[in-house]
Structure formats: C-alpha cells, structure tokens
Scaffold this motif. Structure first.
Motif, PDB file in Angstrom:
ATOM      1  N   LEU A   1      70.198  49.919 -34.177  1.00  0.00           N
ATOM      2  CA  LEU A   1      70.320  48.808 -33.242  1.00  0.00           C
ATOM      3  C   LEU A   1      71.592  48.007 -33.520  1.00  0.00           C
ATOM      4  O   LEU A   1      72.315  47.648 -32.584  1.00  0.00           O
ATOM      5  CB  LEU A   1      69.083  47.901 -33.297  1.00  0.00           C
ATOM      6  N   ALA A   2      71.874  47.754 -34.805  1.00  0.00           N
ATOM      7  CA  ALA A   2      73.092  46.997 -35.142  1.00  0.00           C
ATOM      8  C   ALA A   2      74.330  47.728 -34.619  1.00  0.00           C
ATOM      9  O   ALA A   2      75.228  47.120 -34.025  1.00  0.00           O
ATOM     10  CB  ALA A   2      73.180  46.806 -36.658  1.00  0.00           C
ATOM     11  N   ASP A   3      74.370  49.045 -34.788  1.00  0.00           N
ATOM     12  CA  ASP A   3      75.514  49.824 -34.301  1.00  0.00           C
ATOM     13  C   ASP A   3      75.598  49.775 -32.775  1.00  0.00           C
ATOM     14  O   ASP A   3      76.680  49.692 -32.207  1.00  0.00           O
ATOM     15  CB  ASP A   3      75.409  51.291 -34.746  1.00  0.00           C
ATOM     16  N   ALA A   4      74.438  49.840 -32.127  1.00  0.00           N
ATOM     17  CA  ALA A   4      74.439  49.812 -30.665  1.00  0.00           C
ATOM     18  C   ALA A   4      74.956  48.463 -30.158  1.00  0.00           C
ATOM     19  O   ALA A   4      75.664  48.395 -29.151  1.00  0.00           O
ATOM     20  CB  ALA A   4      73.027  50.083 -30.126  1.00  0.00           C
ATOM     21  N   LEU A   5      74.615  47.395 -30.861  1.00  0.00           N
ATOM     22  CA  LEU A   5      75.068  46.060 -30.433  1.00  0.00           C
ATOM     23  C   LEU A   5      76.586  45.950 -30.544  1.00  0.00           C
ATOM     24  O   LEU A   5      77.222  45.260 -29.766  1.00  0.00           O
ATOM     25  CB  LEU A   5      74.395  44.971 -31.271  1.00  0.00           C
ATOM     26  N   GLY A   6      77.156  46.638 -31.533  1.00  0.00           N
ATOM     27  CA  GLY A   6      78.610  46.638 -31.675  1.00  0.00           C
ATOM     28  C   GLY A   6      79.065  45.636 -32.717  1.00  0.00           C
ATOM     29  O   GLY A   6      78.272  45.157 -33.529  1.00  0.00           O
ATOM     30  N   PRO A   7      80.379  45.296 -32.698  1.00  0.00           N
ATOM     31  CA  PRO A   7      80.942  44.405 -33.721  1.00  0.00           C
ATOM     32  C   PRO A   7      80.138  43.103 -33.824  1.00  0.00           C
ATOM     33  O   PRO A   7      79.839  42.480 -32.817  1.00  0.00           O
ATOM     34  CB  PRO A   7      82.356  44.131 -33.210  1.00  0.00           C
ATOM     35  N   GLY A   8      79.777  42.744 -35.046  1.00  0.00           N
ATOM     36  CA  GLY A   8      78.996  41.518 -35.254  1.00  0.00           C
ATOM     37  C   GLY A   8      77.514  41.717 -35.023  1.00  0.00           C
ATOM     38  O   GLY A   8      76.721  40.780 -35.193  1.00  0.00           O
ATOM     39  N   GLY A   9      77.131  42.923 -34.668  1.00  0.00           N
ATOM     40  CA  GLY A   9      75.736  43.201 -34.319  1.00  0.00           C
ATOM     41  C   GLY A   9      74.765  42.969 -35.461  1.00  0.00           C
ATOM     42  O   GLY A   9      73.721  42.341 -35.287  1.00  0.00           O
ATOM     43  N   ARG A  10      75.138  43.478 -36.634  1.00  0.00           N
ATOM     44  CA  ARG A  10      74.212  43.351 -37.760  1.00  0.00           C
ATOM     45  C   ARG A  10      74.022  41.883 -38.150  1.00  0.00           C
ATOM     46  O   ARG A  10      72.900  41.424 -38.346  1.00  0.00           O
ATOM     47  CB  ARG A  10      74.710  44.152 -38.973  1.00  0.00           C
ATOM     48  N   GLU A  11      75.137  41.147 -38.222  1.00  0.00           N
ATOM     49  CA  GLU A  11      75.065  39.729 -38.611  1.00  0.00           C
ATOM     50  C   GLU A  11      74.202  38.972 -37.613  1.00  0.00           C
ATOM     51  O   GLU A  11      73.382  38.136 -37.976  1.00  0.00           O
ATOM     52  CB  GLU A  11      76.470  39.103 -38.648  1.00  0.00           C
ATOM     53  N   TRP A  12      74.426  39.261 -36.341  1.00  0.00           N
ATOM     54  CA  TRP A  12      73.657  38.577 -35.301  1.00  0.00           C
ATOM     55  C   TRP A  12      72.166  38.896 -35.448  1.00  0.00           C
ATOM     56  O   TRP A  12      71.317  38.013 -35.426  1.00  0.00           O
ATOM     57  CB  TRP A  12      74.155  39.013 -33.920  1.00  0.00           C
ATOM     58  N   LEU A  13      71.869  40.180 -35.630  1.00  0.00           N
ATOM     59  CA  LEU A  13      70.475  40.622 -35.686  1.00  0.00           C
ATOM     60  C   LEU A  13      69.735  39.950 -36.843  1.00  0.00           C
ATOM     61  O   LEU A  13      68.638  39.412 -36.661  1.00  0.00           O
ATOM     62  CB  LEU A  13      70.445  42.145 -35.822  1.00  0.00           C
ATOM     63  N   VAL A  14      70.341  39.967 -38.032  1.00  0.00           N
ATOM     64  CA  VAL A  14      69.631  39.403 -39.186  1.00  0.00           C
ATOM     65  C   VAL A  14      69.566  37.870 -39.129  1.00  0.00           C
ATOM     66  O   VAL A  14      68.791  37.260 -39.844  1.00  0.00           O
ATOM     67  CB  VAL A  14      70.208  39.882 -40.550  1.00  0.00           C
ATOM     68  N   SER A  15      70.375  37.274 -38.255  1.00  0.00           N
ATOM     69  CA  SER A  15      70.325  35.811 -38.116  1.00  0.00           C
ATOM     70  C   SER A  15      69.222  35.376 -37.147  1.00  0.00           C
ATOM     71  O   SER A  15      68.892  34.203 -37.066  1.00  0.00           O
ATOM     72  CB  SER A  15      71.671  35.281 -37.609  1.00  0.00           C
ATOM     73  N   ARG A  16      68.682  36.303 -36.385  1.00  0.00           N
ATOM     74  CA  ARG A  16      67.710  35.930 -35.353  1.00  0.00           C
ATOM     75  C   ARG A  16      66.344  35.604 -35.957  1.00  0.00           C
ATOM     76  O   ARG A  16      65.826  36.393 -36.757  1.00  0.00           O
ATOM     77  CB  ARG A  16      67.527  37.079 -34.346  1.00  0.00           C
ATOM     78  N   PRO A  17      65.737  34.486 -35.565  1.00  0.00           N
ATOM     79  CA  PRO A  17      64.418  34.127 -36.122  1.00  0.00           C
ATOM     80  C   PRO A  17      63.348  35.180 -35.847  1.00  0.00           C
ATOM     81  O   PRO A  17      62.480  35.423 -36.683  1.00  0.00           O
ATOM     82  CB  PRO A  17      64.078  32.805 -35.437  1.00  0.00           C
ATOM     83  N   GLU A  18      63.431  35.847 -34.678  1.00  0.00           N
ATOM     84  CA  GLU A  18      62.396  36.843 -34.337  1.00  0.00           C
ATOM     85  C   GLU A  18      62.456  38.048 -35.273  1.00  0.00           C
ATOM     86  O   GLU A  18      61.519  38.838 -35.336  1.00  0.00           O
ATOM     87  CB  GLU A  18      62.584  37.392 -32.902  1.00  0.00           C
ATOM     88  N   PHE A  19      63.609  38.218 -35.957  1.00  0.00           N
ATOM     89  CA  PHE A  19      63.835  39.451 -36.710  1.00  0.00           C
ATOM     90  C   PHE A  19      63.653  39.264 -38.224  1.00  0.00           C
ATOM     91  O   PHE A  19      63.803  40.196 -38.982  1.00  0.00           O
ATOM     92  CB  PHE A  19      65.247  39.971 -36.401  1.00  0.00           C
ATOM     93  N   GLN A  20      63.322  38.026 -38.656  1.00  0.00           N
ATOM     94  CA  GLN A  20      63.193  37.792 -40.101  1.00  0.00           C
ATOM     95  C   GLN A  20      62.031  38.604 -40.656  1.00  0.00           C
ATOM     96  O   GLN A  20      61.116  38.978 -39.948  1.00  0.00           O
ATOM     97  CB  GLN A  20      62.924  36.308 -40.366  1.00  0.00           C
ATOM     98  N   GLU A  21      62.129  38.863 -41.982  1.00  0.00           N
ATOM     99  CA  GLU A  21      60.968  39.465 -42.645  1.00  0.00           C
ATOM    100  C   GLU A  21      60.143  38.326 -43.190  1.00  0.00           C
ATOM    101  O   GLU A  21      60.634  37.467 -43.914  1.00  0.00           O
ATOM    102  CB  GLU A  21      61.406  40.424 -43.742  1.00  0.00           C
ATOM    103  N   GLY A  22      58.877  38.327 -42.798  1.00  0.00           N
ATOM    104  CA  GLY A  22      57.999  37.232 -43.173  1.00  0.00           C
ATOM    105  C   GLY A  22      57.528  37.352 -44.602  1.00  0.00           C
ATOM    106  O   GLY A  22      57.938  38.260 -45.320  1.00  0.00           O
ATOM    107  N   PRO A  23      56.665  36.452 -45.047  1.00  0.00           N
ATOM    108  CA  PRO A  23      56.112  36.530 -46.405  1.00  0.00           C
ATOM    109  C   PRO A  23      55.292  37.813 -46.536  1.00  0.00           C
ATOM    110  O   PRO A  23      54.720  38.274 -45.550  1.00  0.00           O
ATOM    111  CB  PRO A  23      55.215  35.298 -46.492  1.00  0.00           C
ATOM    112  N   PRO A  24      55.276  38.414 -47.720  1.00  0.00           N
ATOM    113  CA  PRO A  24      54.563  39.682 -47.913  1.00  0.00           C
ATOM    114  C   PRO A  24      53.056  39.531 -47.692  1.00  0.00           C
ATOM    115  O   PRO A  24      52.533  38.463 -47.844  1.00  0.00           O
ATOM    116  CB  PRO A  24      54.868  40.064 -49.354  1.00  0.00           C
TER     117      PRO A  24
END
Ligand SMILES: [Zn+2]
Length: 261
Positions: free
Chosen positions: A238-261
């Motif tokens: 998905l990060a590659d599909a989004l293109g430049p800045g994709g990974r940074e954007w993705l991991v910054s999104r609240p919907e995409f965080q990893e929650g508590p174990p």
C-alpha cells in the motif's frame, strides 16, 4: 475471500434467478423481483456508474457481471457458494453463477450506517470493486487491506460521479476502540461496520492526499502478487502504491495505528 477461482466459464454454472424475476438491461444487467422495479432502476444507475468509473480508474476491461436484486422472501434461494443462506440485508458477490453476480437486497440491513444518500451507492460500488479485483487471480491478504481496497475504490467512484461524501464521513465514529490493523474477526455486525467505516475514512483521506492513481497501482500489485501477503508486505504494497511519502503518511494516520496488545 480465499483464492479466486479461474475466470473461465465453468462446467455446471448456471444463471438462475428466483421464478418470476425480470431483467433490466444495462452495463450490468439487473435481475429483480417485480415488486422492486423502482429499486432495480436506481441500482442499475449506480452499477453503470461504478462499472464505467472502475474500468477507467483501473485501466481494465470491466468484468462481465450481473446483479440480482433479491426480495427478502426469496433470499434463501439467492445464488451463493455456501449451502446455507447468508443473513438478509447484506449484499455480497458470488461466482456461483455465470456471469458472476452481485446479490443485493431490497433493503440494506440496519447494520449499515451511517444512513445518508451515499450509503447505498457506496455499498454497491464496494461490492463491484470486489468483483473487479476477483476478475483475476488474487492471493490472500490481511483483512484490512482486503477491505481497504473496495472501500477506497467506492470513495473514488463517488468522487468521479460527483457524489459528495462530507456528510457521510462526518457521521462516522472515528474511535470505535480499535484501529484497522488491530481489528480481529470474528466480530459482531456492529464492529464489522465500524471497521469498514474506518477504512472508508482512510481511503477517502488517501484519495484526498494522493489522488486516485494509487488504486490502479494497488489493484495491479495485488494481481501480480503470487505469495500470501502478510501484514508487513501488505503495508509495503500500500505504501508503494501511494507513492512518494506514502509510508510516512500511512503510519501517521490514526486509523492505521497498532493498538495496545
Ligand atoms: Zn467487502
């Protein structure tokens, strides 16, 4: 889900609608219960819009499919893979008939929320996007990516046809107690809906930030993939599909965080 079967017309496939159903011709023909004629015309419009828009967004020949608009009283004989009928009011895509078909209820189940003018068309385009993706062989992917793809595709169709999503998106609960990556099935219908809604928010935000080109990239990347996709690989695709800045954007999104174990 699971492995996509071949697209080859197979032995023993049939086109079956419950007795007395009528057919509305169109880019996606709709077989419908006569008492649902008005709904059939409405759906036929959404199907044509989605079929055309997705073909353009993905640069592919749209798959040959049909739609069955099934009345609740006929739901138990609607085409499906499994022996037991699915719950009423939930649309699905099936390859148990030829051509493969979207099965749509006369009324969406009350679990579909929020209820706005966008609810039904988004739901139709979501199932249509599954149909496009499964038009070719696809490997297994994590649930968040498998459903992110049709959710963002449905939002992309809305953009193309000028259906505003602001009101719909504003009525989505942004903190249901999990994120898209820590959502785990089996879950109740309400949590499933919250999961889908978070993916819609994420997909609409991705369209806003990167435009619709990432959809072309992610569909084609999934068609090219021949190993089962794990969480890490899914994020990379998905990060590659989004293109430049994709990974940074993705991991910054609240919907995409990893929650508590
Ligand atoms: Zn889906």
């Amino acid at each position: 889900m699971g492995r996509a079967g071949s697209t080859v017309a197979a032995r023993g496939r049939r086109e079956t609608a419950p007795p007395g159903y009528e057919c509305l011709d169109g880019e996606v023909p709709v077989l419908y219960a006569p008492r649902l004629a008005g709904k059939a015309r409405e759906l036929s419009g959404y199907l044509a819009q989605g079929h055309r828009a997705l073909g353009q967004i993905l640069s592919v020949e749209p798959p040959r499919i049909a739609a069955y608009l099934v009345a609740d009283e006929n739901w138990s004989v609607a085409p499906r893979e499994n022996a037991r009928p699915y719950p009423t009011g939930l649309p699905y895509f099936t390859r148990s008939v030829d051509p493969p078909a979207l099965v749509l209820p006369g009324e969406l189940s009350p679990v579909f929320r929020p209820r706005t003018a966008a609810t039904l068309p988004l739901t139709v385009w979501h199932e249509l996007a599954h149909a496009f993706l499964l038009g070719r062989e696809v490997v297994r992917t994590p649930a968040w990516l498998r459903e992110f793809v049709p959710q963002s595709a449905s939002a992309a169709v809305a953009r193309r046809v000028g259906l505003p999503l602001e009101e719909h998106l504003s009525r989505i609960e942004r903190e249901p107690g999990f994120t898209v990556r820590d959502f785990r099935g089996p879950a109740g219908a309400e949590d499933q809906m919250s999961f889908q809604n978070l993916l819609l928010v994420l997909g609409a935000a991705a369209l806003e930030e990167f435009g619709e080109g990432f959809l072309h990239s992610i569909f084609h990347a999934l068609w090219d993939e021949d190993e089962i996709v794990d969480g890490e690989r899914a994020e990379e695709l998905l990060a590659d599909a989004l293109g430049p800045g994709g990974r940074e954007w993705l991991v910054s999104r609240p919907e995409f965080q990893e929650g508590p174990p």
